[in-house]
Design an enzyme around this catalytic site. Structure first.
Site, short mmCIF file in Angstrom:
data_model
loop_
_atom_site.label_atom_id
_atom_site.label_comp_id
_atom_site.label_asym_id
_atom_site.label_seq_id
_atom_site.Cartn_x
_atom_site.Cartn_y
_atom_site.Cartn_z
N ASP B 7 0.89 -1.17 0.00
CA ASP B 7 0.00 0.00 0.00
C ASP B 7 0.92 1.21 0.00
O ASP B 7 1.45 1.60 1.04
CB ASP B 7 -0.88 -0.02 1.26
CG ASP B 7 -1.86 1.15 1.27
OD1 ASP B 7 -2.28 1.59 0.19
OD2 ASP B 7 -2.16 1.65 2.37
N GLU B 68 -1.10 -1.24 -4.99
CA GLU B 68 -2.33 -0.50 -5.22
C GLU B 68 -2.16 0.42 -6.42
O GLU B 68 -1.17 1.14 -6.54
CB GLU B 68 -2.70 0.33 -3.99
CG GLU B 68 -4.07 0.97 -4.13
CD GLU B 68 -4.47 1.74 -2.88
OE1 GLU B 68 -4.65 1.11 -1.83
OE2 GLU B 68 -4.60 2.97 -2.97
N ASP B 141 -2.59 1.18 6.91
CA ASP B 141 -1.77 0.91 5.72
C ASP B 141 -1.27 -0.54 5.72
O ASP B 141 -1.14 -1.16 4.66
CB ASP B 141 -0.58 1.86 5.67
CG ASP B 141 -0.98 3.29 5.96
OD1 ASP B 141 -1.11 4.06 5.02
OD2 ASP B 141 -1.19 3.60 7.15
#
Lengths: 185, 185
Positions: B7, B68, B141
């Site tokens: 992330d 991501e 996260d």
């Protein structure tokens, strides 16, 4: 001062190396473009850009790397690639301990042509004249990379004075901050 | 299948490693966050993220890295940092020849919770349950990085079938393209 300018992009990443100091004629040491195929996957493209930039750093050993500051613009797809290519350029420089500075497109145009809204042709023409080249570097990304390097050489004295003034201001604040802390305890 | 999820972020870059196959219970092999100080310069921050990700890749040797997919959002400042951190993650993986796949936040939320508009708490709760953890990973996260890895493991079979179908379609087109060329000569 030897500066390597990077006009970041995934498909065409412009690179230009300029040597000189503000107020004196400048010399172009090299200019080119690192290209990656637009139908390749993003990972291998970033690796190819890293290799390309490393080769330029190996050959020219710049004291500073100037990269175009990326803003989110209308074309979202392009801006992401630009941000990713600029990250690779900054990473390559920082890994070698080479300082990185960022300049916005307007700052570069204003420094080179006198107008922050100059078009590509005007920037190319001024780069050609300033570096005493036979013709404007092609593609425009290559000319823009040289413009970034020139912009940095010219702005560096003012930027250094600003940083020194800020450092002096911070240093002069230390006693007063310490005394405030003492009082509030 | 061992997947390292990322992330991406400059201040907090979430990392999570998950092993397993679709349809079977999954195992968490590690989770954490690579942090860099927000008042450091961008170059050294990217170098710190690179070192952090390299250490995770060294330790866990994933077969695939899931990152991501970054979109330009309202917060321009954050999205640039996210794009730059994701570039470092993709570069580290591709340099080792590890395949990289991107998943959008909606794809991850939909895969994990059944809804593309799930909030962070719902994603955290499902990650905790799916990996049989004592409590949700903190910060968010870290949980999001695990969710990315799980999302990839679950989507991989369908993605592979799609890629095979596309490859078969391309292969079946080759003869007709060749014959068209012959005719036009």
């Amino acid at each position: 001062m030897r500066v390597l300018g990077v006009d970041p992009g995934l498909t065409r990443c412009g690179i230009g190396v300029v040597e000189g100091v503000a107020g004196r004629p400048l010399t172009m040491l090299g200019v080119g473009v690192v290209r990656t195929p637009s139908d390749d996957e993003i990972g291998p493209r970033l690796v190819a850009i890293e290799r390309g930039i490393e080769a330029w750093l190996d050959e020219h050993r710049p004291e500073l790397v100037a990269v175009e500051r990326v803003f989110a613009q209308h074309n979202v797809r392009t801006v992401m690639g630009t941000a990713q290519a600029s990250a690779v350029a900054m990473l390559c420089a920082a890994r070698r301990g080479i300082p990185v500075t960022l300049h916005t497109p307007s700052e570069v145009k204003a420094a080179i042509t006198g107008s922050g809204r100059a078009d590509k042709a005007q920037v190319g023409a001024m780069v050609t004249r300033l570096l005493r080249l036979a013709e404007p570097p092609r593609p425009a990304d290559a000319a823009d990379a040289l413009a970034l390097a020139i912009c940095h050489i010219w702005r560096a004295p003012a930027m250094n004075r600003l940083q020194q003034a800020q450092a002096a201001a911070r240093a002069s604040r230390i006693p007063s901050t310490a005394s405030v802390r003492k009082v509030t305890r």
